[in-house]
Scaffold this motif. Structure first.
Motif, PDB file in Angstrom:
ATOM      1  N   GLN A   1       0.834  -1.176   0.000  1.00 51.24           N
ATOM      2  CA  GLN A   1       0.000   0.000   0.000  1.00 51.24           C
ATOM      3  C   GLN A   1       0.881   1.243   0.000  1.00 51.24           C
ATOM      4  O   GLN A   1       1.908   1.281   0.665  1.00 51.24           O
ATOM      5  N   VAL A   2       0.457   2.250  -0.749  1.00 53.38           N
ATOM      6  CA  VAL A   2       1.200   3.488  -0.886  1.00 53.38           C
ATOM      7  C   VAL A   2       0.651   4.517   0.086  1.00 53.38           C
ATOM      8  O   VAL A   2      -0.564   4.709   0.194  1.00 53.38           O
ATOM      9  N   GLN A   3       1.555   5.193   0.769  1.00 54.12           N
ATOM     10  CA  GLN A   3       1.185   6.299   1.633  1.00 54.12           C
ATOM     11  C   GLN A   3       1.894   7.571   1.183  1.00 54.12           C
ATOM     12  O   GLN A   3       3.069   7.544   0.824  1.00 54.12           O
ATOM     13  N   LEU A   4       1.164   8.671   1.197  1.00 56.96           N
ATOM     14  CA  LEU A   4       1.701   9.987   0.901  1.00 56.96           C
ATOM     15  C   LEU A   4       1.423  10.881   2.100  1.00 56.96           C
ATOM     16  O   LEU A   4       0.283  10.961   2.557  1.00 56.96           O
ATOM     17  N   VAL A   5       2.446  11.538   2.605  1.00 56.52           N
ATOM     18  CA  VAL A   5       2.308  12.370   3.786  1.00 56.52           C
ATOM     19  C   VAL A   5       2.787  13.774   3.470  1.00 56.52           C
ATOM     20  O   VAL A   5       3.966  13.985   3.183  1.00 56.52           O
ATOM     21  N   GLU A   6       1.856  14.730   3.527  1.00 57.64           N
ATOM     22  CA  GLU A   6       2.192  16.129   3.277  1.00 57.64           C
ATOM     23  C   GLU A   6       2.595  16.833   4.568  1.00 57.64           C
ATOM     24  O   GLU A   6       2.122  16.486   5.647  1.00 57.64           O
ATOM     25  N   SER A   7       3.424  17.839   4.424  1.00 55.24           N
ATOM     26  CA  SER A   7       3.795  18.687   5.538  1.00 55.24           C
ATOM     27  C   SER A   7       4.224  20.043   5.000  1.00 55.24           C
ATOM     28  O   SER A   7       4.443  20.204   3.802  1.00 55.24           O
ATOM     29  N   GLY A   8       4.350  21.009   5.883  1.00 58.60           N
ATOM     30  CA  GLY A   8       4.864  22.314   5.507  1.00 58.60           C
ATOM     31  C   GLY A   8       3.840  23.420   5.407  1.00 58.60           C
ATOM     32  O   GLY A   8       4.200  24.578   5.184  1.00 58.60           O
ATOM     33  N   GLY A   9       2.566  23.090   5.561  1.00 54.48           N
ATOM     34  CA  GLY A   9       1.550  24.118   5.512  1.00 54.48           C
ATOM     35  C   GLY A   9       1.595  25.005   6.738  1.00 54.48           C
ATOM     36  O   GLY A   9       2.276  24.720   7.720  1.00 54.48           O
ATOM     37  N   GLY A  10       0.858  26.100   6.669  1.00 55.80           N
ATOM     38  CA  GLY A  10       0.821  27.019   7.786  1.00 55.80           C
ATOM     39  C   GLY A  10       0.178  28.325   7.410  1.00 55.80           C
ATOM     40  O   GLY A  10      -0.476  28.439   6.365  1.00 55.80           O
ATOM     41  N   LEU A  11       0.357  29.306   8.264  1.00 59.53           N
ATOM     42  CA  LEU A  11      -0.197  30.640   8.074  1.00 59.53           C
ATOM     43  C   LEU A  11       0.921  31.602   7.713  1.00 59.53           C
ATOM     44  O   LEU A  11       1.923  31.697   8.430  1.00 59.53           O
ATOM     45  N   VAL A  12       0.752  32.300   6.601  1.00 57.56           N
ATOM     46  CA  VAL A  12       1.719  33.303   6.166  1.00 57.56           C
ATOM     47  C   VAL A  12       0.984  34.547   5.703  1.00 57.56           C
ATOM     48  O   VAL A  12      -0.200  34.500   5.365  1.00 57.56           O
ATOM     49  N   GLN A  13       1.703  35.655   5.666  1.00 54.52           N
ATOM     50  CA  GLN A  13       1.142  36.882   5.133  1.00 54.52           C
ATOM     51  C   GLN A  13       1.325  36.940   3.625  1.00 54.52           C
ATOM     52  O   GLN A  13       2.211  36.292   3.067  1.00 54.52           O
ATOM     53  N   ALA A  14       0.474  37.699   2.968  1.00 53.99           N
ATOM     54  CA  ALA A  14       0.585  37.873   1.530  1.00 53.99           C
ATOM     55  C   ALA A  14       1.992  38.320   1.156  1.00 53.99           C
ATOM     56  O   ALA A  14       2.575  39.178   1.813  1.00 53.99           O
ATOM     57  N   GLY A  15       2.519  37.709   0.098  1.00 49.82           N
ATOM     58  CA  GLY A  15       3.873  37.991  -0.332  1.00 49.82           C
ATOM     59  C   GLY A  15       4.910  37.063   0.261  1.00 49.82           C
ATOM     60  O   GLY A  15       6.066  37.057  -0.186  1.00 49.82           O
ATOM     61  N   TYR A  94      -3.148  19.072  -1.401  1.00 52.07           N
ATOM     62  CA  TYR A  94      -3.053  17.623  -1.400  1.00 52.07           C
ATOM     63  C   TYR A  94      -1.986  17.143  -2.367  1.00 52.07           C
ATOM     64  O   TYR A  94      -1.904  17.628  -3.500  1.00 52.07           O
ATOM     65  N   CYS A  95      -1.204  16.193  -1.943  1.00 52.42           N
ATOM     66  CA  CYS A  95      -0.263  15.515  -2.808  1.00 52.42           C
ATOM     67  C   CYS A  95      -0.956  14.319  -3.450  1.00 52.42           C
ATOM     68  O   CYS A  95      -1.770  13.661  -2.809  1.00 52.42           O
ATOM     69  N   ASN A  96      -0.638  14.051  -4.700  1.00 51.06           N
ATOM     70  CA  ASN A  96      -1.139  12.832  -5.312  1.00 51.06           C
ATOM     71  C   ASN A  96      -0.060  12.169  -6.151  1.00 51.06           C
ATOM     72  O   ASN A  96       0.917  12.797  -6.546  1.00 51.06           O
ATOM     73  N   ALA A  97      -0.261  10.886  -6.389  1.00 53.71           N
ATOM     74  CA  ALA A  97       0.668  10.102  -7.190  1.00 53.71           C
ATOM     75  C   ALA A  97      -0.123   9.209  -8.119  1.00 53.71           C
ATOM     76  O   ALA A  97      -1.092   8.572  -7.702  1.00 53.71           O
ATOM     77  N   TRP A 110      -3.642   9.559  -2.774  1.00 53.83           N
ATOM     78  CA  TRP A 110      -3.754  10.902  -2.227  1.00 53.83           C
ATOM     79  C   TRP A 110      -3.220  10.965  -0.808  1.00 53.83           C
ATOM     80  O   TRP A 110      -3.359  10.031  -0.032  1.00 53.83           O
ATOM     81  N   GLY A 111      -2.615  12.091  -0.483  1.00 55.87           N
ATOM     82  CA  GLY A 111      -2.245  12.367   0.887  1.00 55.87           C
ATOM     83  C   GLY A 111      -3.413  12.931   1.663  1.00 55.87           C
ATOM     84  O   GLY A 111      -4.518  13.109   1.135  1.00 55.87           O
ATOM     85  N   GLN A 112      -3.182  13.224   2.929  1.00 60.09           N
ATOM     86  CA  GLN A 112      -4.255  13.684   3.811  1.00 60.09           C
ATOM     87  C   GLN A 112      -4.526  15.177   3.701  1.00 60.09           C
ATOM     88  O   GLN A 112      -5.557  15.655   4.174  1.00 60.09           O
ATOM     89  N   GLY A 113      -3.627  15.916   3.098  1.00 66.38           N
ATOM     90  CA  GLY A 113      -3.780  17.347   2.931  1.00 66.38           C
ATOM     91  C   GLY A 113      -3.083  18.149   4.010  1.00 66.38           C
ATOM     92  O   GLY A 113      -2.938  17.706   5.144  1.00 66.38           O
ATOM     93  N   THR A 114      -2.652  19.341   3.641  1.00 69.85           N
ATOM     94  CA  THR A 114      -2.057  20.275   4.591  1.00 69.85           C
ATOM     95  C   THR A 114      -2.619  21.664   4.317  1.00 69.85           C
ATOM     96  O   THR A 114      -2.731  22.085   3.167  1.00 69.85           O
ATOM     97  N   GLN A 115      -3.001  22.354   5.374  1.00 77.83           N
ATOM     98  CA  GLN A 115      -3.666  23.647   5.242  1.00 77.83           C
ATOM     99  C   GLN A 115      -2.659  24.756   4.987  1.00 77.83           C
ATOM    100  O   GLN A 115      -1.655  24.888   5.696  1.00 77.83           O
ATOM    101  N   VAL A 116      -2.945  25.568   3.982  1.00 80.22           N
ATOM    102  CA  VAL A 116      -2.184  26.783   3.703  1.00 80.22           C
ATOM    103  C   VAL A 116      -3.140  27.957   3.817  1.00 80.22           C
ATOM    104  O   VAL A 116      -4.171  27.997   3.139  1.00 80.22           O
ATOM    105  N   THR A 117      -2.810  28.901   4.672  1.00 81.44           N
ATOM    106  CA  THR A 117      -3.633  30.085   4.853  1.00 81.44           C
ATOM    107  C   THR A 117      -2.770  31.319   4.628  1.00 81.44           C
ATOM    108  O   THR A 117      -1.722  31.473   5.263  1.00 81.44           O
ATOM    109  N   VAL A 118      -3.210  32.186   3.736  1.00 76.44           N
ATOM    110  CA  VAL A 118      -2.477  33.399   3.402  1.00 76.44           C
ATOM    111  C   VAL A 118      -3.332  34.592   3.812  1.00 76.44           C
ATOM    112  O   VAL A 118      -4.434  34.778   3.290  1.00 76.44           O
ATOM    113  N   SER A 119      -2.832  35.379   4.723  1.00 75.96           N
ATOM    114  CA  SER A 119      -3.561  36.537   5.212  1.00 75.96           C
ATOM    115  C   SER A 119      -3.207  37.769   4.390  1.00 75.96           C
ATOM    116  O   SER A 119      -2.086  37.907   3.891  1.00 75.96           O
ATOM    117  N   SER A 120      -4.159  38.675   4.268  1.00 73.94           N
ATOM    118  CA  SER A 120      -3.947  39.891   3.500  1.00 73.94           C
ATOM    119  C   SER A 120      -3.405  41.007   4.364  1.00 73.94           C
ATOM    120  O   SER A 120      -3.389  40.914   5.595  1.00 73.94           O
TER     121      SER A 120
END
Length: 120
Positions: A1-15, A94-97, A110-120
């Motif tokens: 079975q194939v597993q995909l694990v995403e990481s690195g998401g987070g909250l950042v400001q625009a730019g 989401y990562c996919n293969a 498919w991976g489980q997903g990682t949230q990316v939030t960009v504030s203005s």
């Protein structure tokens, strides 16, 4: 079975910038392609970028010039470097293969997903 694990998401400001990682449980060279998709609330999941087994890349028009997909085969990992982030980029990523063998039943993971939030 194939597993995909995403990481690195987070909250950042625009730019700002983020780098997402997708670690696979087997050699990424065994897949036809790997890619990143995102899905914002109330919207369909959309392709952001993908990279083929030969290293060819493609990007959605909305991210061209800002995002870069790359891979490290030794680490079984695909990356998405996201620069000049905009609030419109806010989504779950989401990562996919694609491991489908031509002519056979599709094998897409498919991976489980990682949230990316960009504030203005």
């Amino acid at each position: 079975q194939v597993q995909l694990v995403e990481s690195g998401g987070g909250l950042v400001q625009a730019g700002g910038s983020l780098r997402l990682s997708c670690a696979a449980s087997r050699s990424i060279s065994s897949f036809n392609a790997m890619g990143w998709y995102h899905q914002a609330p109330g919207k369909q999941r959309e392709l952001v970028a993908f990279i083929t087994s030969t290293g060819s890349t493609n990007y959605a028009d909305s991210v061209k010039g800002r995002f870069t997909i790359s891979r490290d085969t030794a680490k079984n990992t695909v990356y998405l470097q996201m620069n000049s982030l905009k609030p419109e980029d806010t989504a779950v990523y989401y990562c996919n293969a694609d491991g489908t063998v031509s002519g056979l039943i599709p094998r897409v993971y498919w991976g489980q997903g990682t949230q990316v939030t960009v504030s203005s």
